[in-house]
Design a protein around this motif. Structure first.
Motif, PDB file in Angstrom:
ATOM      1  N   ALA A 167      -4.277   3.796  -3.881  1.00  0.00           N
ATOM      2  CA  ALA A 167      -2.888   3.751  -3.405  1.00  0.00           C
ATOM      3  C   ALA A 167      -2.141   5.018  -3.797  1.00  0.00           C
ATOM      4  O   ALA A 167      -1.373   5.576  -2.994  1.00  0.00           O
ATOM      5  N   GLN A 168      -2.385   5.499  -5.010  1.00  0.00           N
ATOM      6  CA  GLN A 168      -1.730   6.726  -5.490  1.00  0.00           C
ATOM      7  C   GLN A 168      -2.169   7.954  -4.699  1.00  0.00           C
ATOM      8  O   GLN A 168      -1.419   8.922  -4.563  1.00  0.00           O
ATOM      9  N   LEU A 169      -3.389   7.909  -4.154  1.00  0.00           N
ATOM     10  CA  LEU A 169      -3.928   9.036  -3.387  1.00  0.00           C
ATOM     11  C   LEU A 169      -3.704   8.872  -1.876  1.00  0.00           C
ATOM     12  O   LEU A 169      -4.254   9.625  -1.077  1.00  0.00           O
ATOM     13  N   ASN A 170      -2.900   7.867  -1.495  1.00  0.00           N
ATOM     14  CA  ASN A 170      -2.616   7.570  -0.081  1.00  0.00           C
ATOM     15  C   ASN A 170      -3.872   7.163   0.698  1.00  0.00           C
ATOM     16  O   ASN A 170      -4.045   7.522   1.873  1.00  0.00           O
ATOM     17  N   TYR A 171      -4.733   6.422   0.011  1.00  0.00           N
ATOM     18  CA  TYR A 171      -5.912   5.865   0.670  1.00  0.00           C
ATOM     19  C   TYR A 171      -5.699   4.368   0.864  1.00  0.00           C
ATOM     20  O   TYR A 171      -5.373   3.656  -0.075  1.00  0.00           O
ATOM     21  N   GLU A 172      -5.894   3.920   2.096  1.00  0.00           N
ATOM     22  CA  GLU A 172      -5.689   2.516   2.434  1.00  0.00           C
ATOM     23  C   GLU A 172      -7.026   1.772   2.455  1.00  0.00           C
ATOM     24  O   GLU A 172      -8.007   2.245   3.062  1.00  0.00           O
ATOM     25  N   VAL A 173      -7.072   0.624   1.804  1.00  0.00           N
ATOM     26  CA  VAL A 173      -8.278  -0.210   1.819  1.00  0.00           C
ATOM     27  C   VAL A 173      -8.412  -0.824   3.216  1.00  0.00           C
ATOM     28  O   VAL A 173      -7.554  -1.573   3.657  1.00  0.00           O
ATOM     29  N   ILE A 174      -9.506  -0.478   3.909  1.00  0.00           N
ATOM     30  CA  ILE A 174      -9.693  -0.972   5.281  1.00  0.00           C
ATOM     31  C   ILE A 174     -10.734  -2.086   5.347  1.00  0.00           C
ATOM     32  O   ILE A 174     -10.804  -2.830   6.326  1.00  0.00           O
ATOM     33  N   ALA A 175     -11.567  -2.192   4.304  1.00  0.00           N
ATOM     34  CA  ALA A 175     -12.580  -3.253   4.270  1.00  0.00           C
ATOM     35  C   ALA A 175     -13.015  -3.483   2.824  1.00  0.00           C
ATOM     36  O   ALA A 175     -12.962  -2.560   1.999  1.00  0.00           O
ATOM     37  N   GLU A 176     -13.423  -4.709   2.541  1.00  0.00           N
ATOM     38  CA  GLU A 176     -13.961  -5.055   1.223  1.00  0.00           C
ATOM     39  C   GLU A 176     -15.073  -6.080   1.394  1.00  0.00           C
ATOM     40  O   GLU A 176     -15.035  -6.898   2.305  1.00  0.00           O
ATOM     41  N   ASP A 177     -16.054  -5.993   0.511  1.00  0.00           N
ATOM     42  CA  ASP A 177     -17.136  -6.974   0.490  1.00  0.00           C
ATOM     43  C   ASP A 177     -17.385  -7.416  -0.933  1.00  0.00           C
ATOM     44  O   ASP A 177     -17.169  -6.642  -1.884  1.00  0.00           O
ATOM     45  N   ILE A 178     -17.846  -8.633  -1.084  1.00  0.00           N
ATOM     46  CA  ILE A 178     -18.262  -9.136  -2.389  1.00  0.00           C
ATOM     47  C   ILE A 178     -19.668  -9.696  -2.204  1.00  0.00           C
ATOM     48  O   ILE A 178     -19.929 -10.419  -1.227  1.00  0.00           O
ATOM     49  N   ALA A 225     -12.142   2.756   1.926  1.00  0.00           N
ATOM     50  CA  ALA A 225     -10.770   3.243   2.109  1.00  0.00           C
ATOM     51  C   ALA A 225     -10.728   4.517   2.944  1.00  0.00           C
ATOM     52  O   ALA A 225     -11.578   5.397   2.792  1.00  0.00           O
ATOM     53  N   ASP A 226      -9.737   4.595   3.818  1.00  0.00           N
ATOM     54  CA  ASP A 226      -9.481   5.789   4.631  1.00  0.00           C
ATOM     55  C   ASP A 226      -8.112   6.356   4.283  1.00  0.00           C
ATOM     56  O   ASP A 226      -7.193   5.605   3.922  1.00  0.00           O
ATOM     57  N   PHE A 227      -7.981   7.658   4.425  1.00  0.00           N
ATOM     58  CA  PHE A 227      -6.711   8.326   4.145  1.00  0.00           C
ATOM     59  C   PHE A 227      -5.658   7.926   5.176  1.00  0.00           C
ATOM     60  O   PHE A 227      -5.942   7.743   6.348  1.00  0.00           O
ATOM     61  N   THR A 228      -4.422   7.781   4.704  1.00  0.00           N
ATOM     62  CA  THR A 228      -3.305   7.497   5.597  1.00  0.00           C
ATOM     63  C   THR A 228      -2.093   8.318   5.163  1.00  0.00           C
ATOM     64  O   THR A 228      -1.963   8.659   3.983  1.00  0.00           O
ATOM     65  N   LYS A 229      -1.238   8.653   6.094  1.00  0.00           N
ATOM     66  CA  LYS A 229      -0.020   9.395   5.748  1.00  0.00           C
ATOM     67  C   LYS A 229       1.070   8.466   5.220  1.00  0.00           C
ATOM     68  O   LYS A 229       2.061   8.916   4.655  1.00  0.00           O
ATOM     69  N   GLN A 230       0.875   7.171   5.437  1.00  0.00           N
ATOM     70  CA  GLN A 230       1.858   6.200   4.960  1.00  0.00           C
ATOM     71  C   GLN A 230       1.672   5.934   3.465  1.00  0.00           C
ATOM     72  O   GLN A 230       0.564   6.001   2.944  1.00  0.00           O
ATOM     73  N   GLN A 231       2.758   5.625   2.809  1.00  0.00           N
ATOM     74  CA  GLN A 231       2.701   5.296   1.385  1.00  0.00           C
ATOM     75  C   GLN A 231       2.125   3.891   1.227  1.00  0.00           C
ATOM     76  O   GLN A 231       2.530   2.959   1.911  1.00  0.00           O
ATOM     77  N   ILE A 232       1.170   3.765   0.327  1.00  0.00           N
ATOM     78  CA  ILE A 232       0.508   2.479   0.116  1.00  0.00           C
ATOM     79  C   ILE A 232       1.136   1.759  -1.075  1.00  0.00           C
ATOM     80  O   ILE A 232       1.270   2.328  -2.157  1.00  0.00           O
TER      81      ILE A 232
END
Length: 225
Positions: free
Chosen positions: A132-143, A156-163
């Protein structure tokens, strides 16, 4: 064909683009698999210790992939150079705080905004906070579970929006809490039992602050499961 465990196969399914950087590469199994299966065209296998570095070099050489996989010795993302044009970075088999430290300290190596595929053994919340601090948005997760251990994979992929993640999203995973499967409940019930055991062994007078932290964590887990 390189034998790949279930965990790394799942990680490989999220790799995108032409060039992979696998940090802490463990015999370069993932880069070799990614090349053999035409997931990427080139790869970098990064190792911080000479022994694993030599092992990865041998693996790449044995598979006759020296022309497309570059094994490099260095700490974390320091093995990446700007000209590499990395499209995906994988970091697997480490604790969450260590993975977070690697991407935070190497954030200057993320200029191309590569996808990050991160598989942690413990404390994944540290990764989500750092992303979140690096402006990376979690797009998928697996367990998933393998050999009695439960692992989490965060993509996670980079986004210009604040997370901004809530406390619950950070701890449990914004995607995982939307699909609470059997393994999710198994993991957090185990965590809950561990906290109750710790609580029993603490002195209320001596460990007042720690007990308060544990009670808050217990309440949070109970709220989610």
């Amino acid at each position: 064909m390189i034998p790949l465990n279930q965990r790394l196969k799942k990680v490989s399914s999220y790799i995108k683009g032409d060039c992979l950087a696998d940090i802490g590469s463990d015999h370069a199994y993932l880069p070799i698999y990614a090349i053999d299966n035409n997931i990427v065209k080139t790869a970098i296998a990064g190792e911080v210790i000479k022994g694993p570095y030599d092992a990865s070099k041998r693996s790449v050489s044995d598979h006759q992939l020296n022309s497309v996989i570059d094994v490099r010795l260095g700490d974390g993302l320091s093995v990446i150079e700007e000209k590499d044009d990395i499209s995906s970075i994988t970091i697997c088999g480490m604790g969450g705080p260590l993975i977070a430290k690697i991407i935070s300290e190497g954030s200057d190596k993320l200029q191309n905004q590569p996808r990050l595929i991160l598989q942690s053994n413990i404390q994944s919340s540290a990764i989500r906070k750092c992303l979140a601090q690096l402006n990376y948005e979690v797009i998928a997760e697996d367990i998933l579970e393998e050999k009695g251990h439960i692992y989490e994979i965060i993509v996670a992929d980079f986004t210009k929006q604040q997370i901004q993640l809530t406390e619950i999203e950070e701890k449990f995973g914004p995607k995982l809490i939307m699909n609470k499967n059997q393994l999710f409940y198994k993991k957090w019930k185990h965590e809950l039992n561990s906290l109750y055991k710790i609580k029993q062994n603490l002195n209320p007078q001596q460990h007042h602050d720690r007990l308060k932290e544990i009670d808050e964590e217990i309440n949070l887990i109970n709220e989610v499961i």
